[in-house]
Design an enzyme around this catalytic site. Sequence first.
Site, mmCIF file in Angstrom:
data_model
loop_
_atom_site.group_PDB
_atom_site.id
_atom_site.type_symbol
_atom_site.label_atom_id
_atom_site.label_comp_id
_atom_site.label_asym_id
_atom_site.label_seq_id
_atom_site.Cartn_x
_atom_site.Cartn_y
_atom_site.Cartn_z
ATOM 1 N N GLU A 194 34.897 -17.740 -0.505
ATOM 2 C CA GLU A 194 36.044 -17.430 0.356
ATOM 3 C C GLU A 194 35.991 -18.202 1.682
ATOM 4 O O GLU A 194 36.298 -17.670 2.751
ATOM 5 C CB GLU A 194 36.132 -15.922 0.610
ATOM 6 C CG GLU A 194 36.382 -15.111 -0.656
ATOM 7 C CD GLU A 194 36.674 -13.642 -0.387
ATOM 8 O OE1 GLU A 194 36.398 -13.172 0.731
ATOM 9 O OE2 GLU A 194 37.173 -12.960 -1.294
ATOM 10 N N GLU A 265 37.895 -12.231 -8.570
ATOM 11 C CA GLU A 265 37.697 -10.870 -8.053
ATOM 12 C C GLU A 265 38.992 -10.080 -8.157
ATOM 13 O O GLU A 265 39.893 -10.236 -7.333
ATOM 14 C CB GLU A 265 37.220 -10.878 -6.593
ATOM 15 C CG GLU A 265 35.804 -11.368 -6.398
ATOM 16 C CD GLU A 265 35.315 -11.162 -4.958
ATOM 17 O OE1 GLU A 265 35.933 -10.372 -4.212
ATOM 18 O OE2 GLU A 265 34.312 -11.811 -4.591
#
Length: 822
Positions: A194, A265
């Site tokens: 991320e 995710e």
Amino acid sequence: MAAAAAASIMVVLVATAAGRVWAEEEGGRQNGTARRDVTYDGRALILDGTRRMLFSGDIHYTRSTPEMWPGLIENARKGGLDVIQTYVFWNVHEPIQGQYTFEGRYDLVKFIREVHAQGLYVSLRVGPFVEAEWKYGALPFWLHGVPNITFRSDNEPFKVHMQNFVAKIVKMMKDEKLYYPQGGPIIISQIENEYKLVEAAFHSRGPPYVQWAAAMAVNLQTGVPWMMCKQDDAPDPIINTCNGLICGETFLGPNSPKKPALWTENWTSRYPLYGHDPRFRSAADLAFAVALFIARKKGSFVNYYMYHGGTNFGRFASSYVTTSYYDGAPLDEYGLIWQSTWSHLRELHAAVKQSEEPLLSGSYSNYSFGEQQEGHVFETESDCVAFLVNFDKHKTSNIQFGEASFQLAPKSVSILSGCRTVVFETAKINAQHGLRTAQIVQPLNDVDNWKIFKEPIPRENSNTTHTGNRFFEHLSTTKDGTDYLWYLSRYDYRSNGHGQLVLNVESQAHVLHAYINNDYLGSVHGSHDGPKSIILKTPITLKEGQNSISLLSVMVGSPDSGAYMERRTFGVRKVSIQQGHHKSHSLNNELWKHQVGLSGEMNSIYTQEGSSRAQWTAIDKSAHLPLIWYKTTFDTPWGNDPVTLNLSSMGKGEVWINGESIGRYWVSFKTPSGQPTQSLYHIPRYFLKPRENNLVLMEEMGGDPLHITVNTMSVTRVYSTVDQLSTPSLLSRRKHPAVRLRCQKGKHITNIEFASYGNPVEDCRSSGRNCLGSCHAETTEFVVKDACLGRRKCAIPVLPAKFGGDPCPGIEKSLLVVATCG
């Protein structure tokens, strides 16, 4: 699959018109060894030349024990998963620079081998920054002391250490032949995590770092693809992937038509924070999000984060994160199946896999049926699958598709096999539900079995090497080896008038406890979403002359994300004393000594050996005061049910079982609903001895240990309702809808609390009270008891003939059953 016996292995990166191919050239191939490779194109990951639709789930080896791994992986496989995904946690493997550990629950190789043994693949997220609500984002704290370092940027000191660790992990995987081309289960890896969320903060040092990390990873020649999550400009050949709740709506898509749409995710709930009420995600919402991603984004890889959350043992949880992690995942904290989520997703996986060929190889078209209704069709010459979507959260929609009319429930996706037959509806839960119960097996209420040790309050004359006319930063001083740092000074008081004396302390830690002359003054704490600083303002009484000031700064986990983590500061920032309306007297530049950790902690009095270093005494009237150590023993509960401690009578601290920390607790920090965020704390059976297990607690704020109980956790009630028009399960040979009930391993159905075939009232099913509607077949209870009592599982068809005929013609009927497992 066995790895090929080869004299030499060379992994090469090959550019093709279809994107990138990671291929293997083996000397063994000349002997007829089957080719094993992982490639990808714009539709999917390709294993040995075949596109694959893959369902994956995160199970972190560090958040469970090796004894739990086989059962967790088995239930993941039975839930329809193809892949187990895990991060690699740098700070558990290299806690001290150059010193590595891969034993016990940190045995990464053993974990991956167990996944392989059960026939599943592995997605290995090497990071090595992982966030994951794990302290320091899994970066080892010793990095903080590396000169001129800036984490996660185009910074040579950081890149050197990051590359060393990533290369070590890759070499370990290669040496153990765990990559897919070698015969192992690892089919994809992740570098960084991320990063796009912080990249702009690093300005010109952000983009070069992304390029470097990608090139570094690819050059390690693992033989499998690499990915970057939430990195929409991931350099070729790295695949950019999505993280989030609704990637079917938010994901911009792969940054190249030659890359597949992967969802790394899909959050199965939201991680719990102290002071926050738990937030669970419904099975219907999860299924809707998955189906939409596959339909809208041509998604071919969906990973559930988490599939099993587990436990943040010790001090590994990040700031304000609870010890229990993602308890609402398909497998709960203890490894029990969380119904109805597990079963509903299992049915979804089967429905999608049934149409794998058109989804991955067919032509795609989409349709609009209204402002909030749409259709997505995948078709080959021989097969077809359609996804009919209703975004309206409140209204059912009737649409015409092909030659048939379909009724779409609010916020739902219906999957049509052959573009004609509904095989799954995301909003229709036919799976059973389960209710967990914590059964008390041993109350620890015998005062004679408890001992206490009063943590000594250090004073400014204590021996310490951390001394200066300033406040030392908390984490830099403790090296994150303890939550606790004492700030010690003295104040020479001379009475100069009237007015109340007030102590003012500003801290950027999470909790602060204050003492003057060893007398407790009070505490203050922050919260995850609260201001950075906490303020303690409390009246005090001083004696004439010298007074000792002892301030205990406490961290509830270290940060796990954000830019410039190495620059974050915590701990006491300002201290002053004011009398009445007089100007306050700042103590900021006075001589301050700092003591790292608690005495009991430094002497390891929570272990069998260290316990002798403390003077334990019987419980007295001071037992409920702050900073008290407690110890007792208990026997291991009989059976195989997970074991928990109920600490709802305590305040805040940490708990150890036979020297193993099962994590922090903080039950005194109540949620808006007035409840503790977590009161039950998991004790893995691996930590236990048959008898006389040592239980030690460090209580910071004051609690009552006599109300602690040892409990076992199990699913004691299961219930399900299925109507006569429900789609039959694809996983059953029966071609009609049925209620299916199943108890956990070691238990069977002991009682039928309620059963009704007719139009029972669904809203009361969890309570087991009378749910009869206006229509009811009198034979229901007999039929259900005959099918279920004494069995671990049973299935009852929802057919009139099963109950002696139709009890009320013209009324749509369903079967509702509530049963007890024991």
